[in-house]
Design an enzyme around this catalytic site. Structure first.
Site, PDB file in Angstrom:
ATOM      1  N   SER A 302      28.492 -17.596  -9.388  1.00  0.00           N
ATOM      2  CA  SER A 302      29.034 -16.522 -10.234  1.00  0.00           C
ATOM      3  C   SER A 302      30.377 -16.976 -10.408  1.00  0.00           C
ATOM      4  O   SER A 302      30.870 -17.927 -10.646  1.00  0.00           O
ATOM      5  CB  SER A 302      28.975 -15.169  -9.559  1.00  0.00           C
ATOM      6  OG  SER A 302      29.405 -14.027 -10.587  1.00  0.00           O
ATOM      7  N   ASP A 385      19.627 -12.497 -16.265  1.00  0.00           N
ATOM      8  CA  ASP A 385      20.995 -12.232 -15.881  1.00  0.00           C
ATOM      9  C   ASP A 385      21.678 -11.741 -17.048  1.00  0.00           C
ATOM     10  O   ASP A 385      21.984 -12.203 -17.778  1.00  0.00           O
ATOM     11  CB  ASP A 385      21.538 -13.363 -15.501  1.00  0.00           C
ATOM     12  CG  ASP A 385      23.026 -13.137 -14.407  1.00  0.00           C
ATOM     13  OD1 ASP A 385      23.401 -12.262 -14.537  1.00  0.00           O
ATOM     14  OD2 ASP A 385      23.303 -14.143 -13.588  1.00  0.00           O
ATOM     15  N   HIS A 414      20.850 -11.315 -11.589  1.00  0.00           N
ATOM     16  CA  HIS A 414      22.265 -11.930 -11.071  1.00  0.00           C
ATOM     17  C   HIS A 414      22.137 -11.841  -9.344  1.00  0.00           C
ATOM     18  O   HIS A 414      22.780 -11.201  -8.688  1.00  0.00           O
ATOM     19  CB  HIS A 414      23.376 -11.070 -11.324  1.00  0.00           C
ATOM     20  CG  HIS A 414      24.708 -11.574 -11.122  1.00  0.00           C
ATOM     21  ND1 HIS A 414      24.996 -13.057 -11.860  1.00  0.00           N
ATOM     22  CD2 HIS A 414      25.594 -11.560 -10.435  1.00  0.00           C
ATOM     23  CE1 HIS A 414      26.182 -13.376 -11.511  1.00  0.00           C
ATOM     24  NE2 HIS A 414      26.575 -12.330 -10.589  1.00  0.00           N
TER      25      HIS A 414
END
Length: 433
Positions: A302, A385, A414
């Site tokens: 991320s 996601d 995610h």
């Protein structure tokens, strides 16, 4: 070498679960299968999805499903309802006229409760290109910034963190003076107890201000790899969760978020010191007597995925890079009427559509750093996601010119499975010299 691996989803004896995204404890299971096994289509090709719904593992019949369909993270362009006759329905979800992803969102009412689900299908995403421009002085800007940061003497404080040590691994809490005097970052350093020389993995954090748990990746040191999990805000990572929550309220989100602090000026933007601090962490890691002197890998997820792309581009000591659904990629993509990257500045924040902000982003967007990478890269990401959308992951992957490989897990939102974490380590091992 440019390889893309599609993770095969296991077939269960009772029914397939290619896009079953519900939490483990949910009574309801959605099963939505695209007509193409890889969830990808040609531009202008019609995509179809079959829908099934299970309650307590029992196929539900004649349930009415509401749906809305549109480009990912954008307003729905089509809405309707479909009935699960005999427990199944096939829905033609449509197509796109240019590369990108369609998001199909579903809702069902069962026993007075609403259950939601979504699935995305892609249309020639390998042809996606960034909206973000590459400034002519990009390289000189960062060369100057690195030179200025290098003038700051590194000071190290290191204490044993016995709560994270095992019979095979030692763990230390490390404080590093970085960027400029008085500005510090922290991190947990985990090393094999056995004496020897080992490769080093540098791992910056995901977004937010929160405690760190080095136990998640202790298996790196157990497998003969030194690992440094870094904190970027100068806040001790061993504070309790309540204290972190209070700090986060001050500058962790919304209009107080560090991600927009100083964003109108590239020299004052908060992320400048973050990027430079990553390089200073590398300065420290290369002094470790246990480092093998050859292998230095950047790995992150991320926001951490973006930071490893940045660090790999800025520091030629990095020998390989593994990024999972990276944030901060083509953030201005919304201005091209499609999904942009986290933190979704143009949909989640106010007054971001200013020339000076758009210009600043060009110097900090991970896509522009990805263009400069010269070492092998491994990327992992999923299609479902909504935090770091596949549009921006593909755009980033597409601009990488060095040797690259990807593990695409379409069903993934995610999050990262334990299995994928170990696949990443396995790839890292293949890159060791």
């Amino acid at each position: 070498m440019n390889k893309i691996i599609l993770l095969c989803i296991l077939q269960f004896s009772t029914y397939t679960m290619q896009s079953q995204n519900e939490p483990y404890h949910s009574d309801v299971e959605w099963v939505t299968n695209p007509s193409h096994n890889n969830w990808l289509y040609k531009v202008n090709e019609q995509a179809k999805i079959t829908i099934e719904l299970y309650l307590y593992g029992v196929l539900q019949k004649d349930i009415e499903i509401s749906y809305s369909i549109g480009p990912e993270l954008m307003k729905a362009e089509r809405e309707g309802k479909v009935k699960l006759a005999n427990g199944k329905a096939e829905l033609t979800v449509g197509t796109l006229k240019k590369p990108g992803f369609l998001d199909c969102r579903f809702k069902a009412e069962i026993n007075d409760k609403t259950y939601s689900h979504h699935i995305k299908v892609g249309f020639e995403p390998e042809k996606l290109k960034p909206y973000t421009q590459f400034p002519t002085d990009f390289t000189s800007f960062w060369d100057k910034a690195k030179a200025e940061a290098a003038l700051c003497p590194i000071k190290i404080e290191k204490i044993l963190a016995p709560e994270y040590c095992t019979d095979k691994v030692d763990c230390y809490l490390v404080k590093i003076q970085a960027y400029k005097e008085g500005y510090n970052v922290y991190g947990y350093l985990t090393l094999p107890k056995k004496e020897g020389k080992y490769p080093v993995v540098f791992s910056p954090p995901g977004a937010g201000i929160k405690p760190m748990d080095p136990l998640t990746h202790t298996f790196y040191a157990e497998n003969g790899v030194i690992r440094f999990d870094m904190e970027i805000h100068g806040i001790r990572p061993d504070l309790d969760a309540k204290t972190y929550k209070e700090i986060s309220r001050s500058f962790g989100g919304g209009d107080n978020s560090y991600l927009i602090n100083g964003i109108e000026d590239k020299d004052r933007y908060y992320m400048k010191k973050v990027y430079l601090s990553c390089i200073r962490a590398i300065d420290y890691l290369t002094t470790l007597p246990q480092w093998d002197g050859k292998n230095l890998i950047a790995q992150g997820t991320s926001q951490g995925g973006a930071l490893v792309l940045v660090t790999t581009a800025l520091d030629n000591r990095i020998t390989a890079c593994a990024a999972t659904h990276p944030a901060l990629c083509d953030m201005a993509g919304y201005l091209d009427n499609r999904a942009g990257g986290y933190p979704h500045l143009f949909t989640e924040y106010k007054n971001m559509d200013k020339p000076e902000i758009i210009k600043t982003l060009q110097y900090f967007d991970a896509v522009n750093f990805a263009k400069l990478i010269k070492v092998p890269v491994f990327m992992t990401f999923g299609y479902n996601d909504n935090v770091c959308p596949p549009t921006t992951s593909y755009i980033t992957y597409n601009v990488i010119k060095s040797e690259k490989k990807s593990l695409i897990t379409p069903v993934t939102e995610h999050w990262v499975s334990d299995n994928t974490r170990r696949v990443i380590l396995d790839w890292i091992k293949t890159q060791l010299k």
